[in-house]
Design an enzyme around this catalytic site. Structure first.
Site, PDB file in Angstrom:
ATOM      1  N   HIS A   1     -37.259  51.279  71.307  1.00  0.00           N
ATOM      2  CA  HIS A   1     -37.973  50.442  70.339  1.00  0.00           C
ATOM      3  C   HIS A   1     -38.997  49.496  70.971  1.00  0.00           C
ATOM      4  CE1 HIS A   1     -34.605  51.784  67.816  1.00  0.00           C
ATOM      5  NE2 HIS A   1     -35.281  51.391  66.752  1.00  0.00           N
TER       6      HIS A   1
ATOM      7  N   GLY B   1     -39.934  56.380  69.427  1.00  0.00           N
ATOM      8  CA  GLY B   1     -38.979  57.000  68.521  1.00  0.00           C
ATOM      9  C   GLY B   1     -38.966  56.385  67.141  1.00  0.00           C
ATOM     10  N   HIS B   2     -39.425  55.157  67.016  1.00  0.00           N
ATOM     11  CA  HIS B   2     -39.510  54.495  65.709  1.00  0.00           C
ATOM     12  C   HIS B   2     -40.957  54.109  65.445  1.00  0.00           C
ATOM     13  CE1 HIS B   2     -38.770  52.108  62.210  1.00  0.00           C
ATOM     14  NE2 HIS B   2     -37.475  51.998  62.398  1.00  0.00           N
TER      15      HIS B   2
ATOM     16  N   HIS C   1     -35.288  59.929  59.325  1.00  0.00           N
ATOM     17  CA  HIS C   1     -34.996  58.519  59.123  1.00  0.00           C
ATOM     18  C   HIS C   1     -36.039  57.922  58.178  1.00  0.00           C
ATOM     19  CE1 HIS C   1     -34.841  54.200  60.221  1.00  0.00           C
ATOM     20  NE2 HIS C   1     -33.571  54.434  60.516  1.00  0.00           N
TER      21      HIS C   1
ATOM     22  N   GLU D   1     -29.437  57.337  58.242  1.00  0.00           N
ATOM     23  CA  GLU D   1     -30.311  56.524  57.380  1.00  0.00           C
ATOM     24  C   GLU D   1     -31.524  57.339  56.912  1.00  0.00           C
ATOM     25  OE1 GLU D   1     -29.645  52.032  58.998  1.00  0.00           O
ATOM     26  OE2 GLU D   1     -31.075  53.226  60.131  1.00  0.00           O
TER      27      GLU D   1
ATOM     28  N   GLU E   1     -32.042  52.041  51.949  1.00  0.00           N
ATOM     29  CA  GLU E   1     -32.168  50.823  52.766  1.00  0.00           C
ATOM     30  C   GLU E   1     -33.297  49.944  52.256  1.00  0.00           C
ATOM     31  OE1 GLU E   1     -33.238  49.565  57.368  1.00  0.00           O
ATOM     32  OE2 GLU E   1     -32.572  51.614  56.944  1.00  0.00           O
TER      33      GLU E   1
ATOM     34  N   CYS F   1     -35.255  48.051  53.914  1.00  0.00           N
ATOM     35  CA  CYS F   1     -36.447  48.235  54.741  1.00  0.00           C
ATOM     36  C   CYS F   1     -37.228  49.487  54.339  1.00  0.00           C
ATOM     37  CB  CYS F   1     -36.064  48.322  56.213  1.00  0.00           C
ATOM     38  SG  CYS F   1     -35.696  46.729  56.969  1.00  0.00           S
TER      39      CYS F   1
ATOM     40  N   CYS G   1     -32.816  43.766  60.147  1.00  0.00           N
ATOM     41  CA  CYS G   1     -34.203  44.103  59.855  1.00  0.00           C
ATOM     42  C   CYS G   1     -34.572  43.809  58.405  1.00  0.00           C
ATOM     43  CB  CYS G   1     -34.459  45.567  60.178  1.00  0.00           C
ATOM     44  SG  CYS G   1     -33.234  46.696  59.473  1.00  0.00           S
ATOM     45  N   CYS G   2     -33.604  43.904  57.499  1.00  0.00           N
ATOM     46  CA  CYS G   2     -33.920  43.775  56.073  1.00  0.00           C
ATOM     47  C   CYS G   2     -34.259  42.344  55.652  1.00  0.00           C
ATOM     48  CB  CYS G   2     -32.781  44.341  55.237  1.00  0.00           C
ATOM     49  SG  CYS G   2     -32.543  46.120  55.469  1.00  0.00           S
TER      50      CYS G   2
END
Length: 639
Positions: A143, A190-191, A251, A303, A319, A321, A402-403
């Site tokens: 990340h 990756g994200h 995801h 997710e 989610e 997010c 994160c949310c």
């Protein structure tokens, strides 16, 4: 003067500012929310949620990670991003309404972050120091670029609200320059997140290398540049090149962040093929992989999106997010193409995902948003940090938080999603009490006040406050459920308008009224029959609001699973009254205990009137069970 030429002067204070497209976003200063559904939530975010988040990033040690020794670092590998999202929320709030106290809190956090940046621009508390993994050594899970993306977006918010030389902007530019140097030839994160961030930094600074690096990241994705994992490369959207993909997959948050960045790249480079690919994927995902609430993601283990039509309500991950990311994507598509369907989805997500997650006081949050809660939830203590999806009621903080921070930046910038302009007028996309004042590209000034208590009622009154004395176009979105909507003007004319867009082009005069009436009648919604999990069920909607049944509203001894909806619905303030047939089983024999015996005989059915509440308010009265999709009573009395 064209839209392109005026963007540098007027598109400030907005999360996305494309240099071309059908529509131009408005800034936080061009739209002001007044008392209503969204203004109240925006104020709770400013007055309470920001301080709540500050408390927790201090308590968890995530902010201290920027100052402590590597061996003392706490939190997950992406915890840096929560500090950056908080800074973005603060930046938008300071741009909307200056506050010396909030500015001091913002400056303090920025100083901590800036002091941790290395001379070459690298900034991360999890990698690169003594005893830690080397930089960029875990692109699948580390990340690092994701965190820098959120850093850059926070800096963009600060720059766009009048502070291009802010310390955070300088920090972000040094980090972005390093990214362009290191990843010029290979690699992706990756994200996804760095992609839209770099494009926005390009839009702010004019530095084309940021746009080019974002384009490279988008083009590399899908060419198996990341290591395979147990969930498959689709988890990272690294299975199929973006141009070739048919649907959003993997995801859910990663998918919509990547798609948002791809739209940004396509718009800025004039790549119509790339934009068309995202539009194709969006349409497929919305029609086949999106819940009634607008939520996305039906797989808990990763997710992720499920397969087409795999949308079990009791397994909805949805989610928060992912809802935020879905709004980001739909907003960019709306600006690019002008199609009101994108604004329709934004409205659905805002009212049924974004509004659902936080508690009324802004100190507790849902990470996931189920559509069917089968057991009573457990309310965590006010000082309890819980695993990300382990709380069955809103929780004050999560090990993966994160949310809450994503909600904070969304509420802070919410004003920017209300309306847009083009060369000829203003488009009103979301209905809430607000003042709008805009300078059109040809320097004509127009303005209006919106009065409404939508979605409690469907009347939206637009009073013209500024008009240039020449024709311009006011466009109002008509939601797809609003069959029979009417538009009334000051001359007394009443016109029925179809779902889509209603356009009024004329010489408006100050004081003139335009009144839109949207029919807000309760309605039964039945899912596509290919959604196996809710076949034989219906949901109740009223306007943009999805409703649900909660156990706290049921007669004593009646379980949610005993309800059978009939077509009879009655509209009342705060609730829809649904007539249901209730067939209960003897309490002492149900549920089945495991002892071999015949199922108990059912009691005779009775009729009961059950209040259904807005889904976004569920669990606000304490622990409850809940369901959105309710079995329908058929003519034969079975379902």
């Amino acid at each position: 003067m064209t839209i392109d030429e005026t963007l540098s002067m007027t598109a400030t204070g907005t999360p996305a500012a494309p240099r071309s497209g059908r529509l131009r976003p408005l800034s936080l200063r061009e739209v002001t929310l007044r008392d209503g559904f969204w203004q109240r939530r925006q104020q709770v975010n400013r007055n309470t949620s920001l301080a709540h988040i500050e408390h927790w990033i201090e308590r968890t040690g995530w902010l201290a990670n920027f100052t402590v020794a590597p061996e003392s670092r706490r939190g997950r590998e992406f915890s840096d991003s929560e500090i950056y999202k908080l800074l973005e929320a603060m930046a938008w709030e300071l741009g909307r309404e200056p506050d010396p106290g909030l500015r001091a809190r913002y400056d303090r956090i920025v100083a901590v972050v800036a002091a941790a940046q290395l001379p070459d621009g690298y900034l991360n508390t999890r990698f690169g120091r003594a005893g830690q993994p080397p930089r960029w050594s875990d692109l699948e899970w580390g990340h690092e670029l994701y965190c820098l993306g959120h850093l850059i977006q926070a800096a963009v918010a600060r720059a766009r609200t009048g502070h291009p030389d802010d310390l955070l902007v300088l920090v972000a530019r040094r980090a972005a320059d390093l990214v362009c140097e290191v990843f010029a030839d290979a690699g992706v994160c990756g994200h996804a997140e760095i992609e839209p961030a770099l494009v926005e930094l390009y839009r702010v600074t004019g530095e084309r290398r940021y746009l080019e690096q974002a384009r490279l990241f988008v083009e590399r994705r899908g060419n198996q540049v990341l290591d395979d994992i147990e969930f498959g490369r689709s988890y990272f959207q690294d299975d199929v090149p973006v141009r070739d993909a048919e649907v959003l997959r993997g995801h859910a948050v990663r998918a919509v962040y990547l798609a948002a960045g791809t739209v940004d790249v396509a718009v800025e480079t004039g790549d119509d093929e790339l934009l068309a690919a995202v539009v194709r994927q969006w349409r497929a995902a919305v029609s086949r992989r999106t819940y009634l609430t607008g939520g996305i993601g039906s797989r808990h283990q990763d997710e992720a999106f499920g397969d087409d039509f795999v949308l079990p309500p009791d397994r909805a991950y949805s989610e928060t997010c992912a809802g935020v990311g879905s709004v980001m994507l739909a907003w960019r598509l709306l600006l690019a193409e002008g199609d009101p369907r994108y604004a329709d989805l934004i409205e659905r997500i805002l009212f049924n995902v974004i509004a659902t997650s936080p508690s009324d006081d802004g100190t507790r949050f849902f990470y996931t948003n189920t559509l069917h809660q089968r057991v009573l939830g457990t309310e965590p203590g006010a000082d309890t940090q819980v695993p990300r999806a382990a709380s069955t009621l809103r929780a004050p903080w999560f090990e993966v938080s994160c949310c809450p921070t994503n909600l904070a930046r969304t509420f802070a910038a919410l004003t920017a999603y209300i309306a847009t302009t083009d060369d000829d007028g203003v488009q009103l996309h979301q209905y809430t009490a607000a003042d709008v004042g805009v300078t059109l590209p040809d320097d004509r000034r127009v303005g209006f006040r919106v009065d409404t208590d939508y979605p409690a009622t469907g009347r939206i009154t637009v009073r013209i406050t500024e008009s240039p004395g020449t024709p311009w176009t006011l466009t109002l979105r008509i939601p797809p459920w609003a069959t029979g909507a009417t538009l009334m003007t000051s001359d007394g004319g009443v016109t029925e308008v179809a779902p889509g867009s209603a356009r009024l082009r004329r010489v408006f005069t100050p004081g003139e009224l335009v009144i839109l009436d949207l029919p807000l009648h309760p309605r039964l919604t039945v899912a596509d029959p290919r959604v196996d999990a809710v076949r034989g069920c219906a949901a109740v909607e009223r306007g943009p609001i999805v409703y649900c049944a909660e156990s706290v509203d049921l007669p004593a001894g009646v379980a949610l699973d005993a309800l059978r909806l009939t077509p009879s619905l009655t509209d009342t303030p705060g609730a829809v009254l649904a007539t249901c047939e209730v067939t209960a089983l003897p309490d002492e024999n149900w549920p089945y205990s495991g002892t071999p015996s015949p199922l108990p005989a059912r009691r005779s059915p009775v009729t009961a009137v059950i209040p259904l509440r807005p889904y976004h308010s569920w669990a606000g009265r304490g622990p409850s069970t809940m369901r959105v999709w309710i079995p329908i009573k058929t003519l034969s009395g079975t379902t």
